[in-house]
Design a protein around this motif. Structure first.
Motif, PDB file in Angstrom:
ATOM      1  N   SER A   1      -0.037   8.283  -8.396  1.00  0.00           N
ATOM      2  CA  SER A   1      -1.250   9.097  -8.326  1.00  0.00           C
ATOM      3  C   SER A   1      -1.841   9.091  -6.917  1.00  0.00           C
ATOM      4  CB  SER A   1      -2.279   8.550  -9.319  1.00  0.00           C
ATOM      5  OG  SER A   1      -3.483   9.270  -9.266  1.00  0.00           O
ATOM      6  N   THR A   2      -2.209  10.259  -6.411  1.00  0.00           N
ATOM      7  CA  THR A   2      -2.820  10.376  -5.082  1.00  0.00           C
ATOM      8  C   THR A   2      -4.050  11.277  -5.165  1.00  0.00           C
ATOM      9  OG1 THR A   2      -1.496  12.324  -4.482  1.00  0.00           O
ATOM     10  CG2 THR A   2      -0.567  10.149  -3.964  1.00  0.00           C
ATOM     11  N   ARG A   3      -4.807  11.335  -4.069  1.00  0.00           N
ATOM     12  CA  ARG A   3      -5.955  12.241  -4.024  1.00  0.00           C
ATOM     13  C   ARG A   3      -5.502  13.684  -4.198  1.00  0.00           C
ATOM     14  NH1 ARG A   3     -11.023  11.041  -2.432  1.00  0.00           N
ATOM     15  NH2 ARG A   3     -11.483   8.901  -1.760  1.00  0.00           N
ATOM     16  N   GLU A   4      -4.376  14.024  -3.586  1.00  0.00           N
ATOM     17  CA  GLU A   4      -3.877  15.391  -3.642  1.00  0.00           C
ATOM     18  C   GLU A   4      -3.273  15.718  -5.006  1.00  0.00           C
ATOM     19  OE1 GLU A   4      -3.061  13.136  -1.301  1.00  0.00           O
ATOM     20  OE2 GLU A   4      -4.494  13.893   0.195  1.00  0.00           O
ATOM     21  N   ASP A   5      -2.704  14.719  -5.666  1.00  0.00           N
ATOM     22  CA  ASP A   5      -2.063  14.934  -6.963  1.00  0.00           C
ATOM     23  C   ASP A   5      -2.445  13.778  -7.890  1.00  0.00           C
ATOM     24  OD1 ASP A   5      -0.509  15.928  -9.002  1.00  0.00           O
ATOM     25  OD2 ASP A   5       1.381  15.188  -8.175  1.00  0.00           O
ATOM     26  N   PRO A   6      -3.688  13.757  -8.357  1.00  0.00           N
ATOM     27  CA  PRO A   6      -4.169  12.625  -9.161  1.00  0.00           C
ATOM     28  C   PRO A   6      -3.561  12.607 -10.553  1.00  0.00           C
ATOM     29  CG  PRO A   6      -5.836  14.342  -9.086  1.00  0.00           C
ATOM     30  CD  PRO A   6      -4.744  14.772  -8.142  1.00  0.00           C
ATOM     31  N   PHE A   7      -3.441  11.408 -11.095  1.00  0.00           N
ATOM     32  CA  PHE A   7      -2.965  11.260 -12.464  1.00  0.00           C
ATOM     33  C   PHE A   7      -4.055  11.713 -13.422  1.00  0.00           C
ATOM     34  CE2 PHE A   7      -2.701   8.839 -16.426  1.00  0.00           C
ATOM     35  CZ  PHE A   7      -1.406   9.125 -16.818  1.00  0.00           C
ATOM     36  N   VAL A   8      -3.691  12.539 -14.375  1.00  0.00           N
ATOM     37  CA  VAL A   8      -4.649  13.044 -15.361  1.00  0.00           C
ATOM     38  C   VAL A   8      -4.265  12.483 -16.728  1.00  0.00           C
ATOM     39  CG1 VAL A   8      -5.641  15.069 -16.459  1.00  0.00           C
ATOM     40  CG2 VAL A   8      -4.991  15.155 -14.039  1.00  0.00           C
ATOM     41  N   PRO A   9      -5.073  11.594 -17.299  1.00  0.00           N
ATOM     42  CA  PRO A   9      -4.769  11.040 -18.624  1.00  0.00           C
ATOM     43  C   PRO A   9      -4.685  12.141 -19.679  1.00  0.00           C
ATOM     44  CG  PRO A   9      -6.540   9.822 -17.550  1.00  0.00           C
ATOM     45  CD  PRO A   9      -6.316  11.066 -16.738  1.00  0.00           C
ATOM     46  N   SER A  10      -3.815  11.928 -20.648  1.00  0.00           N
ATOM     47  CA  SER A  10      -3.671  12.911 -21.716  1.00  0.00           C
ATOM     48  C   SER A  10      -3.630  12.211 -23.060  1.00  0.00           C
ATOM     49  CB  SER A  10      -2.383  13.734 -21.533  1.00  0.00           C
ATOM     50  OG  SER A  10      -1.243  12.928 -21.794  1.00  0.00           O
ATOM     51  N   ALA A  11      -3.754  12.998 -24.112  1.00  0.00           N
ATOM     52  CA  ALA A  11      -3.704  12.442 -25.471  1.00  0.00           C
ATOM     53  C   ALA A  11      -2.316  11.921 -25.810  1.00  0.00           C
ATOM     54  CB  ALA A  11      -4.110  13.513 -26.471  1.00  0.00           C
ATOM     55  N   GLU A  12      -1.320  12.332 -25.025  1.00  0.00           N
ATOM     56  CA  GLU A  12       0.062  11.926 -25.310  1.00  0.00           C
ATOM     57  C   GLU A  12       0.452  10.651 -24.562  1.00  0.00           C
ATOM     58  OE1 GLU A  12      -0.726  15.218 -24.537  1.00  0.00           O
ATOM     59  OE2 GLU A  12      -0.806  15.547 -26.693  1.00  0.00           O
ATOM     60  N   MET A  13      -0.518   9.954 -24.001  1.00  0.00           N
ATOM     61  CA  MET A  13      -0.196   8.724 -23.285  1.00  0.00           C
ATOM     62  C   MET A  13       0.414   7.703 -24.233  1.00  0.00           C
ATOM     63  SD  MET A  13      -3.429   8.279 -20.723  1.00  0.00           S
ATOM     64  CE  MET A  13      -2.741   6.775 -20.043  1.00  0.00           C
ATOM     65  N   LEU A  14       1.101   6.730 -23.656  1.00  0.00           N
ATOM     66  CA  LEU A  14       1.825   5.735 -24.439  1.00  0.00           C
ATOM     67  C   LEU A  14       0.990   5.142 -25.569  1.00  0.00           C
ATOM     68  CD1 LEU A  14       3.531   3.877 -21.490  1.00  0.00           C
ATOM     69  CD2 LEU A  14       4.731   4.950 -23.380  1.00  0.00           C
ATOM     70  N   GLY A  15       1.497   5.280 -26.786  1.00  0.00           N
ATOM     71  CA  GLY A  15       0.849   4.651 -27.926  1.00  0.00           C
ATOM     72  C   GLY A  15      -0.310   5.429 -28.525  1.00  0.00           C
TER      73      GLY A  15
ATOM     74  N   ASP B   1       0.851  -1.187   0.000  1.00  0.00           N
ATOM     75  CA  ASP B   1       0.000   0.000   0.000  1.00  0.00           C
ATOM     76  C   ASP B   1       0.886   1.237   0.000  1.00  0.00           C
ATOM     77  OD1 ASP B   1      -1.784   2.053   0.347  1.00  0.00           O
ATOM     78  OD2 ASP B   1      -2.873   1.111   2.001  1.00  0.00           O
ATOM     79  N   VAL B   2       0.982   1.890  -1.149  1.00  0.00           N
ATOM     80  CA  VAL B   2       1.875   3.038  -1.288  1.00  0.00           C
ATOM     81  C   VAL B   2       1.127   4.361  -1.167  1.00  0.00           C
ATOM     82  CG1 VAL B   2       3.493   1.725  -2.706  1.00  0.00           C
ATOM     83  CG2 VAL B   2       1.681   3.059  -3.816  1.00  0.00           C
ATOM     84  N   GLY B   3      -0.135   4.299  -0.754  1.00  0.00           N
ATOM     85  CA  GLY B   3      -0.916   5.521  -0.582  1.00  0.00           C
ATOM     86  C   GLY B   3      -1.453   6.093  -1.871  1.00  0.00           C
ATOM     87  N   ALA B   4      -1.604   5.245  -2.889  1.00  0.00           N
ATOM     88  CA  ALA B   4      -2.062   5.720  -4.202  1.00  0.00           C
ATOM     89  C   ALA B   4      -3.585   5.790  -4.267  1.00  0.00           C
ATOM     90  CB  ALA B   4      -1.532   4.804  -5.296  1.00  0.00           C
ATOM     91  N   TYR B   5      -4.062   6.614  -5.190  1.00  0.00           N
ATOM     92  CA  TYR B   5      -5.493   6.787  -5.436  1.00  0.00           C
ATOM     93  C   TYR B   5      -5.706   6.853  -6.935  1.00  0.00           C
ATOM     94  CZ  TYR B   5     -10.050   9.170  -5.745  1.00  0.00           C
ATOM     95  OH  TYR B   5     -11.341   9.509  -6.054  1.00  0.00           O
ATOM     96  N   PHE B   6      -6.540   5.937  -7.463  1.00  0.00           N
ATOM     97  CA  PHE B   6      -6.780   5.877  -8.907  1.00  0.00           C
ATOM     98  C   PHE B   6      -8.186   5.327  -9.127  1.00  0.00           C
ATOM     99  CE2 PHE B   6      -6.151   4.191 -13.272  1.00  0.00           C
ATOM    100  CZ  PHE B   6      -5.610   5.328 -13.868  1.00  0.00           C
ATOM    101  N   PRO B   7      -9.184   6.195  -9.222  1.00  0.00           N
ATOM    102  CA  PRO B   7     -10.579   5.752  -9.276  1.00  0.00           C
ATOM    103  C   PRO B   7     -11.019   5.320 -10.678  1.00  0.00           C
ATOM    104  CG  PRO B   7     -10.494   8.127  -9.321  1.00  0.00           C
ATOM    105  CD  PRO B   7      -9.068   7.662  -9.192  1.00  0.00           C
TER     106      PRO B   7
END
Length: 261
Positions: A244-258, A129-135
């Motif tokens: 990714s965390t609640r405070e700094d969530p990962f935001v998908p972008s058009a430049e994602m892999l592939g 458990d690394v404290g990640a958040y990814f809904p």
């Protein structure tokens, strides 16, 4: 702990956010991450194709670079199962092919401290458990080198299941190869395309929003096929989810892999 990051040349050029996410994650867990700018490539592209003599200078440079750090770091981390597999298995084979006993010994010392990201977290840092958040819903693709050479087994799944908000769904025929294999996808393009076509179809069948793996190369291949097909699932590296965390969530972008393929 003091941890040296080997970014991998593919992540450096094609997926820099994977390296950044690895640093963010490890620093959030309280560890110091160091980076040696002299690093280049592990030589996997050459060794996978059987070009051991051509790989030898690359392997020697890798060993020279990371050998200097062995007394100053607790571990070397690579966010790539295939590159870690190369360091831990194929560097020895290259040294033996070149009949260089000194290189084999030195490469073995570097390999002994080198870990794939999920190995480092679960086996060395003793955490899942690394404290990640990814809904979001994800499905996991176990890449060939991580599964067959490193034998990381359930480590990535344990890390994913501990992420807050995530839904991990089964990937049909998960153990089959995606068809990338470095130069294999170039030299055997028809076979490679057939393999990634099946893999992408299974990702879609899973119903997941994202397909996650520990190798940017495989994700680039799968993501490219999904994008060309106009399919919805997006590729994402394990490090990106764990950072990714609640405070700094990962935001998908058009430049994602592939996705730009």
């Amino acid at each position: 702990m003091r941890i040296s990051l080997m970014t991998t040349c593919l992540a450096d050029v094609m997926a820099p956010d994977v390296a950044r996410s690895t640093v963010i994650l490890l620093e959030r867990l309280g560890h110091e991450v160091v980076y040696d700018p002299r690093q280049t490539c592990c030589g996997q592209m050459h060794t996978n194709t059987g070009y051991y003599s051509e790989a030898a200078p690359v392997v020697r440079h890798f060993v020279d670079t990371f050998e200097r750090q062995l007394d100053d770091v607790d571990a070397i981390v690579m966010p790539s199962g295939s590159c870690t597999g190369c360091v831990r298995d194929q560097h020895r084979l290259v040294a033996q092919h070149e009949q260089d006993e000194d290189l084999e010994k030195r490469a073995g010392a570097v390999a002994a401290k080198t870990y794939e990201l999920s190995e480092l977290l679960v086996d060395v840092l003793k955490t899942t458990d690394v404290g990640a958040y990814f809904p979001h819903s994800v499905t996991y693709h176990p890449t060939c080198h991580s599964m067959r050479i490193l034998k990381v087994g359930p480590r990535p799944i344990k890390l994913l299941r501990a992420v807050e908000g995530i839904e991990v769904v089964n990937l049909p025929e998960s153990s089959t190869c995606c068809g990338f294999g470095g130069t294999f996808s170039v030299k055997n393009s028809d076979t490679s395309n057939a393999m990634v076509t099946d893999k992408a179809a299974n990702v879609v069948r899973s119903g997941a929003e994202f397909v996650v793996a520990g190798d940017a190369s495989c994700l680039m291949n799968i993501g490219g096929k999904l994008a060309r097909n106009g399919d919805a699932p997006r590729p994402i590296h394990l490090a990106q989810i764990l950072a990714s965390t609640r405070e700094d969530p990962f935001v998908p972008s058009a430049e994602m892999l592939g996705r730009a393929s």
